[in-house]
Enzyme design. Structure first.
Site, PDB file in Angstrom:
ATOM      1  N   SER A 143     -13.047  48.516  15.606  1.00  0.00           N
ATOM      2  CA  SER A 143     -12.312  47.457  14.908  1.00  0.00           C
ATOM      3  C   SER A 143     -12.484  47.691  13.412  1.00  0.00           C
ATOM      4  O   SER A 143     -13.496  48.275  12.980  1.00  0.00           O
ATOM      5  CB  SER A 143     -12.896  46.095  15.264  1.00  0.00           C
ATOM      6  OG  SER A 143     -12.358  45.096  14.419  1.00  0.00           O
ATOM      7  N   TYR A 155     -20.212  40.615  16.513  1.00  0.00           N
ATOM      8  CA  TYR A 155     -19.133  41.505  16.962  1.00  0.00           C
ATOM      9  C   TYR A 155     -19.009  42.701  16.024  1.00  0.00           C
ATOM     10  O   TYR A 155     -18.921  43.860  16.461  1.00  0.00           O
ATOM     11  CB  TYR A 155     -17.845  40.686  17.005  1.00  0.00           C
ATOM     12  CG  TYR A 155     -16.563  41.439  17.228  1.00  0.00           C
ATOM     13  CD1 TYR A 155     -16.214  41.897  18.494  1.00  0.00           C
ATOM     14  CD2 TYR A 155     -15.656  41.640  16.180  1.00  0.00           C
ATOM     15  CE1 TYR A 155     -15.002  42.553  18.714  1.00  0.00           C
ATOM     16  CE2 TYR A 155     -14.441  42.286  16.395  1.00  0.00           C
ATOM     17  CZ  TYR A 155     -14.124  42.748  17.652  1.00  0.00           C
ATOM     18  OH  TYR A 155     -12.925  43.378  17.859  1.00  0.00           O
TER      19      TYR A 155
HETATM   20  N1  LIG Z   1      -6.729  41.881  19.418  1.00  0.00           N
HETATM   21  C1  LIG Z   1      -7.194  42.221  18.210  1.00  0.00           C
HETATM   22  O1  LIG Z   1      -6.781  41.670  17.164  1.00  0.00           O
HETATM   23  C2  LIG Z   1      -8.232  43.310  18.082  1.00  0.00           C
HETATM   24  C3  LIG Z   1      -8.544  43.793  16.795  1.00  0.00           C
HETATM   25  C4  LIG Z   1      -9.494  44.798  16.658  1.00  0.00           C
HETATM   26  C5  LIG Z   1     -10.120  45.309  17.779  1.00  0.00           C
HETATM   27  N2  LIG Z   1      -9.808  44.825  19.016  1.00  0.00           N
HETATM   28  C6  LIG Z   1     -10.521  45.380  20.158  1.00  0.00           C
HETATM   29  O2  LIG Z   1      -9.604  45.863  21.118  1.00  0.00           O
HETATM   30  C7  LIG Z   1     -10.169  45.728  22.424  1.00  0.00           C
HETATM   31  C8  LIG Z   1      -9.206  44.974  23.320  1.00  0.00           C
HETATM   32  O3  LIG Z   1      -8.911  43.725  22.722  1.00  0.00           O
HETATM   33  P1  LIG Z   1      -7.808  42.737  23.313  1.00  0.00           P
HETATM   34  O4  LIG Z   1      -7.369  41.893  22.185  1.00  0.00           O
HETATM   35  O5  LIG Z   1      -6.821  43.489  24.124  1.00  0.00           O
HETATM   36  O6  LIG Z   1      -8.742  41.834  24.279  1.00  0.00           O
HETATM   37  P2  LIG Z   1      -8.348  40.839  25.467  1.00  0.00           P
HETATM   38  O7  LIG Z   1      -9.357  39.761  25.392  1.00  0.00           O
HETATM   39  O8  LIG Z   1      -6.891  40.497  25.438  1.00  0.00           O
HETATM   40  O9  LIG Z   1      -8.607  41.733  26.772  1.00  0.00           O
HETATM   41  C9  LIG Z   1      -9.894  42.217  27.028  1.00  0.00           C
HETATM   42  C10 LIG Z   1     -10.015  42.578  28.496  1.00  0.00           C
HETATM   43  O10 LIG Z   1     -11.370  43.005  28.711  1.00  0.00           O
HETATM   44  C11 LIG Z   1     -11.856  42.399  29.902  1.00  0.00           C
HETATM   45  N3  LIG Z   1     -13.310  42.296  29.827  1.00  0.00           N
HETATM   46  C12 LIG Z   1     -14.040  41.473  29.027  1.00  0.00           C
HETATM   47  N4  LIG Z   1     -15.352  41.663  29.261  1.00  0.00           N
HETATM   48  C13 LIG Z   1     -15.443  42.636  30.210  1.00  0.00           C
HETATM   49  C14 LIG Z   1     -16.526  43.264  30.864  1.00  0.00           C
HETATM   50  N5  LIG Z   1     -17.798  42.919  30.598  1.00  0.00           N
HETATM   51  N6  LIG Z   1     -16.269  44.225  31.774  1.00  0.00           N
HETATM   52  C15 LIG Z   1     -14.987  44.576  32.069  1.00  0.00           C
HETATM   53  N7  LIG Z   1     -13.913  44.003  31.486  1.00  0.00           N
HETATM   54  C16 LIG Z   1     -14.141  43.040  30.564  1.00  0.00           C
HETATM   55  C17 LIG Z   1     -11.178  41.041  29.966  1.00  0.00           C
HETATM   56  O11 LIG Z   1     -11.167  40.527  31.294  1.00  0.00           O
HETATM   57  C18 LIG Z   1      -9.779  41.380  29.433  1.00  0.00           C
HETATM   58  O12 LIG Z   1      -8.895  41.751  30.485  1.00  0.00           O
HETATM   59  C19 LIG Z   1     -11.519  45.055  22.226  1.00  0.00           C
HETATM   60  O13 LIG Z   1     -12.528  46.016  22.133  1.00  0.00           O
HETATM   61  C20 LIG Z   1     -11.353  44.358  20.898  1.00  0.00           C
HETATM   62  O14 LIG Z   1     -12.588  44.133  20.251  1.00  0.00           O
HETATM   63  C21 LIG Z   1      -8.877  43.836  19.199  1.00  0.00           C
END
Ligand SMILES: NC(=O)c1ccc[n+]([C@@H]2O[C@H](COP(=O)([O-])OP(=O)(O)OC[C@H]3O[C@@H](n4cnc5c(N)ncnc54)[C@H](O)[C@@H]3O)[C@@H](O)[C@H]2O)c1
Length: 270
Positions: A143, A155
């Site tokens: 991130s 985080y």
């Molecule tokens: N959305 C954003 O703005 C953003 C920005 C920077 C980084 N990210 C990173 O991108 C990645 C995905 O983010 P997103 O927004 O798609 O998240 P999201 O919350 O929409 O989806 C995350 C998925 O991970 C699953 N999950 C959570 N804990 C778990 C575990 N212990 N074991 C297995 N599965 C698990 C959840 O069930 C969910 O389906 C993450 O690493 C997040 O930190 C997201």
């Protein structure tokens, strides 16, 4: 010939959001993809949709904080497909805990899945990635929070940890290092994609507030919008492909320009 024909990938947190988009992109480019997630209903539904569109997609119910479950998931993927070429560590959990409230539970709940979970997945996948005839590859989702101060300390610390993990493993399991040890493995490439704000359920599930935040943030990005999951998936597919065969140990921000510097916040002269 598509870039991932004949290759096998495992994507964690793939039931929805960025993970689902990555799985869809890899399937679209020819990979057999195992979608791992702790949300059983959602991961089965996502894998079914990708399979119905003609791709090879296997749902795996797995909590990445459970090392036994992670090992079993990797074993099941290899038993089914005979190999594993690409691991995408996509799970990340944020609770935006205020610094003064951080306790053991906060570390465990966020660093556990985000950083330790990635380590467990890499450890379980590594023997198979090292054996990949194509050369193994790990792409982790970091991130911008792991690269600069955007708040959310627990985080962000976990995401920063992924950067160091990425650099260290890129050298430890490099082809050169393995050859030095007498191994004929092609080595494993480790790279990290660092997204800025991406429109996923992580924002929208908080209701109108989350949606309003996305709208507000869109105007702060030099690109004039927040990211979509497909923006991240495209970068992951590049780094996981042979197009990036001379790229290892890097951090690729995919952030609409958020990290360009002070001017990314707007014109200070105005
Ligand atoms: N959305 C954003 O703005 C953003 C920005 C920077 C980084 N990210 C990173 O991108 C990645 C995905 O983010 P997103 O927004 O798609 O998240 P999201 O919350 O929409 O989806 C995350 C998925 O991970 C699953 N999950 C959570 N804990 C778990 C575990 N212990 N074991 C297995 N599965 C698990 C959840 O069930 C969910 O389906 C993450 O690493 C997040 O930190 C997201």
């Amino acid at each position: 010939m598509r870039r991932f024909d004949g290759r096998v990938a495992l994507v964690t947190g793939a039931a929805r959001g960025i993970g689902r988009a990555i799985a869809a992109r890899l399937v679209d480019e020819g990979a057999a993809v195992a979608l791992a997630d702790l949300d059983a209903d959602a991961v089965v539904a996502s894998a079914s949709e990708l399979a119905a569109a003609g791709g090879e997609a296997l749902p795996m119910v797995c909590d990445v904080t459970d090392r036994v479950a992670v090992a079993a998931t990797v074993a099941a993927v290899v038993a089914r497909h005979g190999r594993l070429d690409v691991l995408v560590n996509n799970v990340g959990v944020s609770a935006a805990t205020p610094f003064e409230d951080i306790d053991e539970a906060a570390w465990q709940d966020q660093v556990g899945p985000t950083l330790h979970g990635a380590v467990s997945c890499i450890q379980a996948a590594l023997p198979h990635l090292l054996a990949s005839p194509a050369g193994g590859c790990v792409v982790s989702i970091g991130s911008v929070n792991g690269l600069a101060a955007f708040g959310d300390v627990v985080y962000s610390s976990a995401k920063a940890g992924l950067v160091s993990l990425n650099q260290n493993l890129a050298t430890l399991y490099s082809r050169r290092e393995l050859q030095r040890q007498g191994s004929s493995s092609r080595g494993v490439r480790f790279n990290l994609v660092a997204p800025g704000t991406v429109r996923t359920a992580a924002w929208t599930r908080s209701g109108p507030d989350g949606l309003a935040t996305l709208d507000r943030l869109a105007g702060r990005y030099p690109a004039g919008r927040v990211g979509e999951p497909e923006d991240i998936a495209a970068a992951v597919a590049f780094l996981a492909s042979d197009d990036a065969s001379w790229i290892t140990g890097v951090v690729l921000p995919v952030d609409g320009g958020a990290l360009t510097g002070p001017l990314s916040l707007g014109n200070w002269a105005e």
